[in-house]
Write a protein that holds these residues in place. Structure first.
Motif, PDB file in Angstrom:
ATOM      1  N   MET A   1     -28.023  -1.018  54.930  1.00  0.00           N
ATOM      2  CA  MET A   1     -27.104  -2.000  54.350  1.00  0.00           C
ATOM      3  C   MET A   1     -25.755  -1.920  55.053  1.00  0.00           C
ATOM      4  O   MET A   1     -25.149  -2.952  55.351  1.00  0.00           O
ATOM      5  CB  MET A   1     -26.926  -1.778  52.854  1.00  0.00           C
ATOM      6  CG  MET A   1     -28.135  -2.171  52.041  1.00  0.00           C
ATOM      7  SD  MET A   1     -27.848  -1.897  50.286  1.00  0.00           S
ATOM      8  CE  MET A   1     -27.302  -3.531  49.835  1.00  0.00           C
TER       9      MET A   1
ATOM     10  N   ASP B   1     -29.065  -7.035  54.830  1.00  0.00           N
ATOM     11  CA  ASP B   1     -28.933  -7.450  53.431  1.00  0.00           C
ATOM     12  C   ASP B   1     -30.308  -7.865  52.917  1.00  0.00           C
ATOM     13  O   ASP B   1     -31.312  -7.743  53.631  1.00  0.00           O
ATOM     14  CB  ASP B   1     -27.904  -8.572  53.289  1.00  0.00           C
ATOM     15  CG  ASP B   1     -28.232  -9.794  54.151  1.00  0.00           C
ATOM     16  OD1 ASP B   1     -29.390  -9.926  54.611  1.00  0.00           O
ATOM     17  OD2 ASP B   1     -27.329 -10.612  54.357  1.00  0.00           O
ATOM     18  N   SER B   2     -30.364  -8.341  51.701  1.00  0.00           N
ATOM     19  CA  SER B   2     -31.667  -8.661  51.104  1.00  0.00           C
ATOM     20  C   SER B   2     -32.382  -9.784  51.857  1.00  0.00           C
ATOM     21  O   SER B   2     -33.602  -9.765  51.984  1.00  0.00           O
ATOM     22  CB  SER B   2     -31.524  -9.005  49.627  1.00  0.00           C
ATOM     23  OG  SER B   2     -30.657 -10.106  49.450  1.00  0.00           O
TER      24      SER B   2
END
Length: 80
Positions: free
Chosen positions: A30, A35-36
């Motif tokens: 991260m 990121d997601s």
């Protein structure tokens, strides 16, 4: 096609425009820019190569070592 640690490192590096050698096993991905949404894109890429992987299996382990552990377990379970 089995996913290797080197392939994972290269795919992650490509996603964040870094040299694969700069990504350590215990680096927080991260903090490096994963990121997601980027994680989801990596998972989709690996699924295209036959790895049955879900977002939740990697979402709580944001290090290369953690992801590799999860992927090794998946590949061992699937016989890949």
């Amino acid at each position: 096609m089995a996913i290797t640690l080197e392939r994972m490192r290269a795919d992650i590096a490509g996603m964040i425009h870094e040299d694969p050698k700069e990504i350590g096993l215990e680096d927080n991905l991260m903090d490096l820019g994963i990121d997601s949404m980027r994680l989801l894109n990596l998972i989709l890429k690996w699924q295209e190569d036959g790895l049955d992987l879900e977002f939740a299996e990697l979402a709580d382990r944001f290090t290369l070592a953690g992801w590799w552990e999860a992927i090794q377990a998946k590949q061992a379970g699937s016989g890949a």
